[in-house]
Design a protein around this motif. Structure first.
Motif, PDB file in Angstrom:
ATOM      1  N   ARG A   1       2.507  12.549   2.181  1.00 47.48           N
ATOM      2  CA  ARG A   1       3.183  11.244   2.207  1.00 47.48           C
ATOM      3  C   ARG A   1       4.419  11.260   1.332  1.00 47.48           C
ATOM      4  NH1 ARG A   1      -2.050   9.093   1.400  1.00 47.48           N
ATOM      5  NH2 ARG A   1      -1.493   8.330  -0.681  1.00 47.48           N
ATOM      6  N   GLU A   2       4.304  11.846   0.164  1.00 42.23           N
ATOM      7  CA  GLU A   2       5.432  11.894  -0.771  1.00 42.23           C
ATOM      8  C   GLU A   2       6.575  12.739  -0.217  1.00 42.23           C
ATOM      9  OE1 GLU A   2       6.124  10.330  -3.709  1.00 42.23           O
ATOM     10  OE2 GLU A   2       4.402   9.121  -3.108  1.00 42.23           O
ATOM     11  N   ILE A   3       6.228  13.870   0.383  1.00 45.14           N
ATOM     12  CA  ILE A   3       7.261  14.738   0.960  1.00 45.14           C
ATOM     13  C   ILE A   3       8.014  14.001   2.057  1.00 45.14           C
ATOM     14  CG2 ILE A   3       7.659  16.809   2.366  1.00 45.14           C
ATOM     15  CD1 ILE A   3       5.357  18.137   0.817  1.00 45.14           C
ATOM     16  N   LEU A   4       7.275  13.372   2.970  1.00 46.78           N
ATOM     17  CA  LEU A   4       7.912  12.663   4.078  1.00 46.78           C
ATOM     18  C   LEU A   4       8.752  11.496   3.570  1.00 46.78           C
ATOM     19  CD1 LEU A   4       8.369  12.241   7.063  1.00 46.78           C
ATOM     20  CD2 LEU A   4       6.176  11.044   7.195  1.00 46.78           C
ATOM     21  N   LYS A   5       8.223  10.760   2.593  1.00 41.40           N
ATOM     22  CA  LYS A   5       8.961   9.621   2.036  1.00 41.40           C
ATOM     23  C   LYS A   5      10.261  10.074   1.381  1.00 41.40           C
ATOM     24  CE  LYS A   5       7.066   7.433  -1.397  1.00 41.40           C
ATOM     25  NZ  LYS A   5       6.153   6.566  -2.157  1.00 41.40           N
ATOM     26  N   ASN A   6      10.220  11.194   0.672  1.00 31.63           N
ATOM     27  CA  ASN A   6      11.428  11.720   0.020  1.00 31.63           C
ATOM     28  C   ASN A   6      12.435  12.227   1.046  1.00 31.63           C
ATOM     29  OD1 ASN A   6      10.501  11.146  -2.562  1.00 31.63           O
ATOM     30  ND2 ASN A   6       9.509  13.145  -2.799  1.00 31.63           N
ATOM     31  N   TYR A   7      11.951  12.876   2.093  1.00 28.25           N
ATOM     32  CA  TYR A   7      12.842  13.332   3.169  1.00 28.25           C
ATOM     33  C   TYR A   7      13.561  12.142   3.812  1.00 28.25           C
ATOM     34  CZ  TYR A   7      11.122  18.202   3.386  1.00 28.25           C
ATOM     35  OH  TYR A   7      10.828  19.517   3.117  1.00 28.25           O
TER      36      TYR A   7
ATOM     37  N   ILE B   1       1.635  -2.991  21.152  1.00 32.02           N
ATOM     38  CA  ILE B   1       2.469  -2.744  19.980  1.00 32.02           C
ATOM     39  C   ILE B   1       3.944  -2.855  20.343  1.00 32.02           C
ATOM     40  CG2 ILE B   1       0.793  -1.240  18.844  1.00 32.02           C
ATOM     41  CD1 ILE B   1       2.354   1.154  19.855  1.00 32.02           C
ATOM     42  N   ASN B   2       4.744  -3.184  19.335  1.00 28.09           N
ATOM     43  CA  ASN B   2       6.187  -3.264  19.523  1.00 28.09           C
ATOM     44  C   ASN B   2       6.928  -2.214  18.702  1.00 28.09           C
ATOM     45  OD1 ASN B   2       6.311  -5.376  21.381  1.00 28.09           O
ATOM     46  ND2 ASN B   2       6.110  -6.911  19.771  1.00 28.09           N
ATOM     47  N   PHE B   3       6.190  -1.319  18.066  1.00 27.00           N
ATOM     48  CA  PHE B   3       6.839  -0.281  17.264  1.00 27.00           C
ATOM     49  C   PHE B   3       6.785   1.061  17.982  1.00 27.00           C
ATOM     50  CE2 PHE B   3       2.438  -0.774  15.659  1.00 27.00           C
ATOM     51  CZ  PHE B   3       1.928   0.491  15.938  1.00 27.00           C
ATOM     52  N   GLU B   4       7.680   1.940  17.556  1.00 17.73           N
ATOM     53  CA  GLU B   4       7.670   3.312  18.056  1.00 17.73           C
ATOM     54  C   GLU B   4       6.788   4.165  17.155  1.00 17.73           C
ATOM     55  OE1 GLU B   4       9.347   4.160  20.951  1.00 17.73           O
ATOM     56  OE2 GLU B   4       9.662   1.985  21.000  1.00 17.73           O
ATOM     57  N   THR B   5       6.226   5.222  17.727  1.00 19.19           N
ATOM     58  CA  THR B   5       5.304   6.083  16.987  1.00 19.19           C
ATOM     59  C   THR B   5       5.823   7.514  16.939  1.00 19.19           C
ATOM     60  OG1 THR B   5       3.456   4.748  17.796  1.00 19.19           O
ATOM     61  CG2 THR B   5       2.921   6.855  16.785  1.00 19.19           C
ATOM     62  N   VAL B   6       5.874   8.076  15.740  1.00 24.29           N
ATOM     63  CA  VAL B   6       6.191   9.491  15.565  1.00 24.29           C
ATOM     64  C   VAL B   6       4.952  10.173  14.999  1.00 24.29           C
ATOM     65  CG1 VAL B   6       7.578  11.175  14.303  1.00 24.29           C
ATOM     66  CG2 VAL B   6       8.667   9.129  15.247  1.00 24.29           C
ATOM     67  N   PHE B   7       4.361  11.062  15.787  1.00 22.87           N
ATOM     68  CA  PHE B   7       3.184  11.784  15.334  1.00 22.87           C
ATOM     69  C   PHE B   7       3.594  12.921  14.400  1.00 22.87           C
ATOM     70  CE2 PHE B   7       1.133   9.381  18.465  1.00 22.87           C
ATOM     71  CZ  PHE B   7      -0.232   9.552  18.386  1.00 22.87           C
ATOM     72  N   VAL B   8       2.847  13.078  13.321  1.00 20.72           N
ATOM     73  CA  VAL B   8       3.089  14.154  12.363  1.00 20.72           C
ATOM     74  C   VAL B   8       1.765  14.877  12.161  1.00 20.72           C
ATOM     75  CG1 VAL B   8       3.987  14.767  10.096  1.00 20.72           C
ATOM     76  CG2 VAL B   8       4.781  12.672  11.206  1.00 20.72           C
ATOM     77  N   THR B   9       1.706  16.147  12.557  1.00 23.60           N
ATOM     78  CA  THR B   9       0.417  16.841  12.513  1.00 23.60           C
ATOM     79  C   THR B   9       0.595  18.343  12.349  1.00 23.60           C
ATOM     80  OG1 THR B   9      -1.643  17.238  13.731  1.00 23.60           O
ATOM     81  CG2 THR B   9       0.367  17.012  15.031  1.00 23.60           C
ATOM     82  N   ALA B  10      -0.455  18.976  11.869  1.00 26.97           N
ATOM     83  CA  ALA B  10      -0.446  20.434  11.738  1.00 26.97           C
ATOM     84  C   ALA B  10      -1.036  21.100  12.972  1.00 26.97           C
ATOM     85  CB  ALA B  10      -1.249  20.842  10.502  1.00 26.97           C
TER      86      ALA B  10
ATOM     87  N   LEU C   1      13.022  15.889  11.958  1.00 29.96           N
ATOM     88  CA  LEU C   1      12.801  14.537  11.452  1.00 29.96           C
ATOM     89  C   LEU C   1      14.023  13.661  11.734  1.00 29.96           C
ATOM     90  CD1 LEU C   1      11.196  12.434   9.828  1.00 29.96           C
ATOM     91  CD2 LEU C   1      12.209  13.407   7.752  1.00 29.96           C
ATOM     92  N   ILE C   2      15.204  14.202  11.482  1.00 32.51           N
ATOM     93  CA  ILE C   2      16.439  13.456  11.749  1.00 32.51           C
ATOM     94  C   ILE C   2      16.557  13.134  13.233  1.00 32.51           C
ATOM     95  CG2 ILE C   2      18.963  13.614  11.740  1.00 32.51           C
ATOM     96  CD1 ILE C   2      18.691  15.302   9.163  1.00 32.51           C
ATOM     97  N   LYS C   3      16.214  14.096  14.091  1.00 31.45           N
ATOM     98  CA  LYS C   3      16.255  13.865  15.543  1.00 31.45           C
ATOM     99  C   LYS C   3      15.290  12.749  15.941  1.00 31.45           C
ATOM    100  CE  LYS C   3      17.485  18.579  16.978  1.00 31.45           C
ATOM    101  NZ  LYS C   3      16.987  19.798  17.680  1.00 31.45           N
ATOM    102  N   ALA C   4      14.106  12.770  15.350  1.00 33.03           N
ATOM    103  CA  ALA C   4      13.102  11.747  15.664  1.00 33.03           C
ATOM    104  C   ALA C   4      13.604  10.358  15.281  1.00 33.03           C
ATOM    105  CB  ALA C   4      11.795  12.059  14.950  1.00 33.03           C
ATOM    106  N   VAL C   5      14.152  10.248  14.085  1.00 37.71           N
ATOM    107  CA  VAL C   5      14.654   8.958  13.605  1.00 37.71           C
ATOM    108  C   VAL C   5      15.856   8.514  14.429  1.00 37.71           C
ATOM    109  CG1 VAL C   5      15.777   7.786  11.665  1.00 37.71           C
ATOM    110  CG2 VAL C   5      13.750   9.220  11.265  1.00 37.71           C
TER     111      VAL C   5
END
Length: 244
Positions: free
Chosen positions: A15-21, A74-83, A109-113
């Motif tokens: 979570r911290e890594i993704l939040k910082n990115y 739902i009205n939000f978009e979903t980005v799956f993050v998995t190993a 990540l930038i492409k997804a956003v």
């Protein structure tokens, strides 16, 4: 535009890594909260107006698909993050906008956003507006093979096409239907210069027959005959670009 987001991930380090990115490379994303499991995620989703959810697949007491089922519409978009890459097909079927593998690539990540930003910008621009196709009228014909030759159809009469393995069902005005021994990709290519757009792996629709766009879990379009067709998250931006 600003995207209001949450991160649903059971590992605090991830979570911290993704939040910082996101803070460093995607400044238009505002992280409103974090959740370590399905129950915490449900509370955040039900109490926030969200644009985007970053969602880990494997979590304690349930997984990402359990969460989406419980959320419902739902009205939000979903980005799956998995190993685990074997969840890719399930993620697409759950109308994920993007699928990120761990460790998360900054470029991906930038492409997804960027993709989600594009979709939400187009949705907001069309909100409460009458959908007007950029290309009106289809003045073409297409031939479909038959055992004894071929039949000529006016492309304007085609409402939508549906994949059926290596066949395609063509749905026409006045409740007519044709079954053709060609793939949907064949018709996608054949109608490339007409007002047809692929909205799903199984559907090709006539833009001029779209009467309504419904936001929600993946989104959907309603055609002039009342037929509602789900829109894949990966096809949503392209679809919306056909309207002004």
């Amino acid at each position: 535009m600003k995207l209001k987001a949450i991160i649903v991930e059971d590992e605090e380090t991830s979570r911290e890594i993704l939040k910082n990115y996101l803070k460093k490379y995607c400044p238009n994303v505002e992280v409103l909260g974090e959740a370590a499991n399905v129950e915490e995620a449900l509370v955040l989703i039900r109490n926030q107006a969200l644009d985007l959810v970053f969602l880990d697949v494997e979590m304690p007491y349930g997984n990402a698909f359990d969460l989406l089922d419980r959320v419902g519409d739902i009205n939000f978009e979903t980005v799956f993050v998995t190993a685990y890459n074997h969840y890719a097909i399930d993620a697409l079927n759950a109308h994920a906008s993007y699928y990120l593998m761990k460790p998360v690539s900054i470029d991906e990540l930038i492409k997804a956003v960027d993709y989600v930003t594009e979709v939400k910008t187009k949705e907001n621009a069309l909100q409460d507006q009458v959908l007007v196709p950029k290309t009106n009228g289809i003045n073409g014909k297409i031939t479909i093979p038959q055992q004894d030759g071929f039949e000529v159809l006016n492309t304007a009469d085609i409402l939508y096409c549906k994949a059926d393995d290596n066949y395609t069902e063509i749905f026409l005005e006045n409740n007519r239907k044709k079954l053709v021994s060609k793939t949907l990709k064949y018709f996608e290519d054949a109608l490339i210069d007409s007002s047809f757009v692929r909205v799903h792996k199984s559907y090709l629709v006539n833009i001029n027959e779209v009467t309504k766009y419904v936001k929600g879990k993946g989104g959907s379009v309603v055609l002039s005959n009342g037929k509602e067709i789900m829109v894949s998250a990966s096809k949503k931006s392209n679809l919306l670009s056909y309207f002004k």
